[in-house]
Design a protein around this motif. Sequence first.
Motif, PDB file in Angstrom:
ATOM      1  N   ASP A  66      78.621  86.498 -18.143  1.00 52.68           N
ATOM      2  CA  ASP A  66      77.773  85.641 -17.308  1.00 52.68           C
ATOM      3  C   ASP A  66      78.340  85.547 -15.895  1.00 52.68           C
ATOM      4  O   ASP A  66      77.601  85.620 -14.903  1.00 52.68           O
ATOM      5  CB  ASP A  66      77.665  84.246 -17.920  1.00 52.68           C
ATOM      6  CG  ASP A  66      76.878  84.236 -19.225  1.00 52.68           C
ATOM      7  OD1 ASP A  66      76.136  85.204 -19.480  1.00 52.68           O
ATOM      8  OD2 ASP A  66      77.031  83.251 -19.984  1.00 52.68           O
ATOM      9  N   ARG A  70      76.558  87.019 -12.431  1.00 53.19           N
ATOM     10  CA  ARG A  70      76.313  86.151 -11.290  1.00 53.19           C
ATOM     11  C   ARG A  70      77.070  86.644 -10.057  1.00 53.19           C
ATOM     12  O   ARG A  70      76.551  86.637  -8.934  1.00 53.19           O
ATOM     13  CB  ARG A  70      76.722  84.716 -11.635  1.00 53.19           C
ATOM     14  CG  ARG A  70      76.369  83.696 -10.554  1.00 53.19           C
ATOM     15  CD  ARG A  70      76.669  82.264 -10.986  1.00 53.19           C
ATOM     16  NE  ARG A  70      78.067  82.082 -11.326  1.00 53.19           N
ATOM     17  CZ  ARG A  70      78.552  81.986 -12.555  1.00 53.19           C
ATOM     18  NH1 ARG A  70      77.720  82.065 -13.582  1.00 53.19           N
ATOM     19  NH2 ARG A  70      79.829  81.820 -12.771  1.00 53.19           N
ATOM     20  N   ASN A  74      75.601  87.849  -6.470  1.00 56.06           N
ATOM     21  CA  ASN A  74      75.995  87.127  -5.259  1.00 56.06           C
ATOM     22  C   ASN A  74      76.759  88.001  -4.273  1.00 56.06           C
ATOM     23  O   ASN A  74      77.227  87.512  -3.244  1.00 56.06           O
ATOM     24  CB  ASN A  74      76.843  85.908  -5.626  1.00 56.06           C
ATOM     25  CG  ASN A  74      76.025  84.835  -6.326  1.00 56.06           C
ATOM     26  OD1 ASN A  74      74.802  84.798  -6.206  1.00 56.06           O
ATOM     27  ND2 ASN A  74      76.691  83.952  -7.059  1.00 56.06           N
TER      28      ASN A  74
END
Length: 429
Positions: A66, A70, A74
């Motif tokens: 996870d 992310r 980003n």
Amino acid sequence: MIWPAAMNEHRTIPTPTALIADMGARARAAAAIVSQASTAAKSAALQHAAKALRETRDTILSANKDDMTRGTANGLSPALLDRLKLDPERIEGIAGALESVASLPDPVGELIDSSTPPNGLELSRVRIPLGVIGIIYESRPNVTADAGALCLMAGNAAILRGGSEAIESSRAIHGCLVTGLRKAGLPEDAIQLVPTTDREAVGAMLRASGLIDIIVPRGGKGLVARVQDEARVPVLAHLDGICHTYVHAAAEPEMARSIAVNAKMRRTGICGAMETLLIDAQFPDAAALVAALIEAGCEVRGDEAVQALDNRVVVVAAEDWDTEYLEPIVSAAMVEGLDAALAHIAAHSSGHTDAIVTEDLDAATRFLATVDSAIVMHNASSQFADGGEFGLGAEIGISTGRLHARGPVALEGLTTYKWIARGKGNIRP
């Protein structure tokens, strides 16, 4: 803000400042207990934590997935993603590091020295914990385990504030540490993880004088600079890892190539990676040295003399000499002898790790004595700048300062000392 506390209770904390104040008070109470804890209890906590890491490996990997997803979305750099990534081998390495720390000699209570001056007092200095240590770090979920383990084994309580990019991984690893503490009968508040990603929590930690005894930042230049600028408690840190390798005229060519490639390319994103290569003008194999780096996938930014060795070398800029790339890029210069190399290092080194490659023992001895860095090396890759490689089990960071601790900071660096004076009714005339 709702956050989970020890023993699965929930508390409502209105602000990050109140959160850190509450965590600090509980850490202070826990520190009073772990400072007196037996070596066996501290060791057992870490061994139980290592077991929990292995048993929950799939959960940790899922949490890390996870974080990686992310982080990629980003736009985290390849270097930061490499630091963030966990796999079964790295989790086993984290568990092994916990067990390694658990097996280290306990520094608490160690006698440093003793004497009896003319006044008749029996004096001794003994190691004691620092107290409550705040660790602020980015991208590296393994720091959660390493920092918690080292603080505990040195008799301290820890408040850990990991980066938002690694929050799920850090929470999963922290849960294993809490399991270890619980099973060993030690207070769970001895290792706390700040539950919020609010950046103001960092500011609250930096202002927590009286609750936190020392701050250790681990992360990029921006984080460390902020900590050093804003902290109202002592800081143990290094700002940059601008590490040099100087290939002396008397270097063995094959060794020089092997060391230079390893120092830069083994892992480009760590603070011990070589960022500047200095080549003695009298070194006979300079072109092959530069070619070896390029063929390993490294961009070489060189001065005119280095550019003349290989047309693949690009022009170096003035700011390159003071840049920590953390990527497969190296700045390179040709220098006229040892004095010129020493002058360049004095002007541009960050005081982290600098190395010389040479078969000339006199040159090596002078280099090691003159270069004012936390770590200096002879005929070795700067990638060895690591507490585990130094036999310290693990490290909480590299300190380039001159006070308290320098180089890899492990158990001994997380202690201070106190004087003990024993008399027999002695009075001072």
